[in-house]
Design a protein around this motif. Structure first.
Motif, PDB file in Angstrom:
ATOM      1  N   ASP A   1      30.724  38.456  44.198  1.00 41.93           N
ATOM      2  CA  ASP A   1      30.116  39.305  43.183  1.00 41.93           C
ATOM      3  C   ASP A   1      29.167  40.274  43.892  1.00 41.93           C
ATOM      4  O   ASP A   1      29.203  40.383  45.127  1.00 41.93           O
ATOM      5  CB  ASP A   1      29.428  38.490  42.079  1.00 41.93           C
ATOM      6  N   ALA A   2      28.322  40.917  43.162  1.00 43.68           N
ATOM      7  CA  ALA A   2      27.430  41.929  43.737  1.00 43.68           C
ATOM      8  C   ALA A   2      26.483  41.359  44.784  1.00 43.68           C
ATOM      9  O   ALA A   2      26.001  42.086  45.653  1.00 43.68           O
ATOM     10  CB  ALA A   2      26.627  42.609  42.621  1.00 43.68           C
ATOM     11  N   ARG A   3      26.195  40.081  44.730  1.00 36.41           N
ATOM     12  CA  ARG A   3      25.286  39.447  45.694  1.00 36.41           C
ATOM     13  C   ARG A   3      25.941  39.174  47.028  1.00 36.41           C
ATOM     14  O   ARG A   3      25.282  38.986  48.039  1.00 36.41           O
ATOM     15  CB  ARG A   3      24.760  38.121  45.133  1.00 36.41           C
ATOM     16  N   GLY A   4      27.277  39.060  47.045  1.00 34.44           N
ATOM     17  CA  GLY A   4      28.011  38.650  48.234  1.00 34.44           C
ATOM     18  C   GLY A   4      29.094  37.670  47.834  1.00 34.44           C
ATOM     19  O   GLY A   4      29.883  37.954  46.933  1.00 34.44           O
ATOM     20  N   PHE A   5      29.109  36.495  48.463  1.00 32.09           N
ATOM     21  CA  PHE A   5      30.086  35.498  48.051  1.00 32.09           C
ATOM     22  C   PHE A   5      29.509  34.098  48.173  1.00 32.09           C
ATOM     23  O   PHE A   5      28.507  33.861  48.841  1.00 32.09           O
ATOM     24  CB  PHE A   5      31.400  35.611  48.840  1.00 32.09           C
TER      25      PHE A   5
END
Length: 182
Positions: free
Chosen positions: A21-25
Motif C-alpha cells: 500500500d502507500a506505506r510500502g509492504f
C-alpha cells in the motif's frame, strides 16, 4: 510465501508474498505451518547477523558436521550478496554440485539451505547486512569448511575478493574421491 525449487536437491528459494500500500509492504518471512506443509524444518533456535563493510567480502564455505548439522534461512536486510551452496551429501542426486543465488534487500528473497550443504557468500555492495536463522546452535569444534576457490568445485564468484578471514582462506583443497566428512 512462494517456495521455489532450485537445481540442488532439497534447497529452496523463498519469495515473499507482499501486501503493498502507500506505506510500502508487509510480508511474512517465516511461518512454521507453511514450512511444515513443504516438508521443511520449522524450528530455528539461533539467529545470526553478519555486517560486512566492503563490497567483495567473502565468508565461507562453512558447514557443521553431524550430528550438529544446520539448516539455514538466509536473508539480506541491506545491500546484496551472491549466496553459494554446495551439496555435500553423498547420497544426494546433486552431490558436489553448487548453485549461487542473488539475495538483496530489494528482492527480499530467503534461501533455505539444508543440512549437509556448505554455505558461503560474497557481498555485492558495501555495508551489506545479512541475517540467518539456524536449526541447531553453533557447536565449537565441529565446523568444517571448503576453500572458496577450490578447483574441485569451480565456483564463479562475481567480484575479486576484497576481504576474507585467514581461516576461510586457509581451508585445504577438498578431495571429493575420498569424500568430505559432513
Amino acid at each position: 510465501m512462494e517456495f521455489l525449487k532450485t537445481s540442488l536437491q532439497d534447497a529452496v528459494l523463498i519469495d515473499l508474498t507482499k501486501f503493498e500500500d502507500a506505506r510500502g509492504f508487509f510480508a511474512r518471512t517465516f511461518c512454521a505451518e507453511e514450512f511444515g506443509k513443504q516438508g521443511l524444518v520449522t524450528s530455528f533456535p539461533q539467529s545470526n547477523y553478519s555486517y560486512n563493510v566492503a563490497r567483495g567480502t567473502l565468508r565461507g564455505m562453512h558447514y557443521q558436521k553431524a550430528p550438529h548439522g544446520e539448516v539455514k534461512l538466509v536473508r539480506v536486510v541491506q545491500g546484496a550478496i551472491l549466496d553459494v551452496i554446495i551439496d555435500l551429501r553423498p547420497d544426494s542426486s546433486t552431490y558436489l554440485k553448487w548453485e549461487g543465488f542473488e539475495l538483496t534487500a530489494e528482492n527480499a528473497r530467503t534461501l533455505y539451505v539444508p543440512v549437509g550443504f556448505a554455505h558461503g557468500f560474497q557481498t555485492l555492495e558495501d555495508d551489506t547486512h545479512v541475517t540467518y536463522q539456524v536449526s541447531h546452535p553453533y557447536t565449537p569444534g565441529v565446523e568444517g569448511g571448503l576453500r572458496y576457490d577450490d578447483p574441485a568445485f569451480g565456483i564463479k564468484w562475481p567480484l575479486p575478493v576484497s576481504t576474507i578471514s585467514d581461516k576461510d582462506a586457509a581451508w585445504p583443497d577438498a578431495d571429493p574421491a575420498a569424500g568430505i566428512p559432513i
